[in-house]
Scaffold this active site. Structure first.
Site, PDB file in Angstrom:
ATOM      1  N   ASP A 198       0.997  -1.411   0.190  1.00  0.00           N
ATOM      2  CA  ASP A 198       0.095   0.221  -0.067  1.00  0.00           C
ATOM      3  C   ASP A 198       0.737   1.334   0.051  1.00  0.00           C
ATOM      4  OD1 ASP A 198      -3.006   1.206   0.673  1.00  0.00           O
ATOM      5  OD2 ASP A 198      -1.290   2.214   1.793  1.00  0.00           O
TER       6      ASP A 198
ATOM      7  N   TYR B 199       3.283   9.803  -0.718  1.00  0.00           N
ATOM      8  CA  TYR B 199       4.376   9.185   0.070  1.00  0.00           C
ATOM      9  C   TYR B 199       5.767   9.290  -0.599  1.00  0.00           C
ATOM     10  CZ  TYR B 199       0.590   6.627   2.444  1.00  0.00           C
ATOM     11  OH  TYR B 199      -0.487   6.145   3.271  1.00  0.00           O
TER      12      TYR B 199
ATOM     13  N   LYS C 133      -2.802   5.891  -4.250  1.00  0.00           N
ATOM     14  CA  LYS C 133      -3.813   6.927  -3.804  1.00  0.00           C
ATOM     15  C   LYS C 133      -3.658   8.081  -4.654  1.00  0.00           C
ATOM     16  CE  LYS C 133      -3.586   4.823   0.801  1.00  0.00           C
ATOM     17  NZ  LYS C 133      -2.282   4.404   0.886  1.00  0.00           N
TER      18      LYS C 133
ATOM     19  N   HIS D  30      -7.598   9.750  -1.679  1.00  0.00           N
ATOM     20  CA  HIS D  30      -6.788   9.465  -0.345  1.00  0.00           C
ATOM     21  C   HIS D  30      -7.712  10.273   0.673  1.00  0.00           C
ATOM     22  CE1 HIS D  30      -2.650   9.309   1.356  1.00  0.00           C
ATOM     23  NE2 HIS D  30      -3.281   9.050   2.134  1.00  0.00           N
TER      24      HIS D  30
END
Length: 276
Positions: free
Chosen positions: A47, A52, A77, A110
């Site tokens: 994930d 990120y 996401k 998200h």
């Protein structure tokens, strides 16, 4: 031996591993090694998210993995700044490019960012990605019951999952009930509560009774509740420990003890009604 992780069936008929590996706050340079270790330990679900900054590292880990692409389940996401039809498509294309993939197994919005007023039209674009075969399944993250109802009412398409903050100190029963009504799988981010949960004396006592760690007990609670959990760690020993959940069972009494740990102030992350 790598652990064998069970799957849950989503409302689109697709299977999803019940335990995944989260990569929040992992630097892109360390991601290939750590994700490679997770895959070697038996994790098949990874994930990540555009925000990120490590999708390229995930892509490298996929290419170097000892298992084939079809054996892996990759989630990413859409970040808040990219909501809206055109921006969503550009962001999705960029994520696929960084991952080095022509499709992802699960693509999520998200955060709802309700003040932007764009999550419904963004969801419509995710539906198109699914129709194009570039997102096998589509879902959301951090949506409230009202946000979910609006998506469903205006598009007729139910998200397969809602990935939410969920741990023994923040159990979100009303949101879980909404998920159950709509056939949405509950996916837990921060399933260990970012630390404080692991110091809870109730979890410590249950852990001693099973000769397990408090983290394993907390994660086993997620599994027995039928949630998907995505713990994150960069420590090799904990990568294996967090996956060793399928050879012990919590009793009904122990599950009830953990259920009573819910706290009104248990949230550690942002409030979805105001964030973004």
């Amino acid at each position: 031996m790598p652990v064998s992780i069970p799957t849950l069936t989503l409302n689109d008929g697709r299977p999803m591993p019940q335990l995944g590996f989260g990569v929040y706050q992992l630097d892109v340079s360390q991601t290939p090694d750590i994700v490679g270790r997770a895959i070697a330990a038996g994790y098949r679900s990874i994930d990540t998210a555009a925000i990120y900054g490590n999708e390229a590292g995930i892509g490298r880990a996929i290419r170097e993995a000892a298992v084939g692409r079809d054996d892996l389940y990759i989630t990413t996401k859409l970040w808040n700044d990219d909501q809206g039809l055109d921006a969503t498509r550009r962001a999705f294309d960029a994520s696929l490019k960084r991952l080095g993939l022509d499709r992802v197994d699960l693509y999520l919005i998200h955060w709802p960012c309700p003040e932007k007023g764009l999550f419904v039209e963004t969801w419509k674009e995710l539906i198109r990605f699914r129709e194009e075969g570039r997102a096998t399944s589509i879902g959301v993250s951090n949506f409230t019951p009202a946000h979910l109802q609006r998506l469903i009412s205006e598009t007729g398409i139910v998200p397969v999952v809602n990935q939410i903050e969920l741990h023994p100190h923040f159990q979100q029963p009303a949101l879980r009930e909404a998920h159950a009504r709509h056939g949405i799988v509950t996916e837990s981010w921060s399933p260990l509560g970012r630390g404080p949960v692991l110091a809870d004396p109730v979890l410590a006592g249950i852990a001693r009774a099973h000769d397990r760690s408090p983290a394993q007990v907390a994660l086993r609670w997620h599994i027995q509740n039928g949630f998907v959990a995505i713990p994150k760690t960069a420590t090799p020993a904990r990568i294996a420990e967090n996956a060793a959940l399928f050879d012990f069972t919590l009793s009904d009494t122990e599950m009830a003890q953990i259920a009573r740990l819910d706290r009104p102030d248990g949230r550690t992350g942002p409030d979805p009604e105001t964030f973004g």
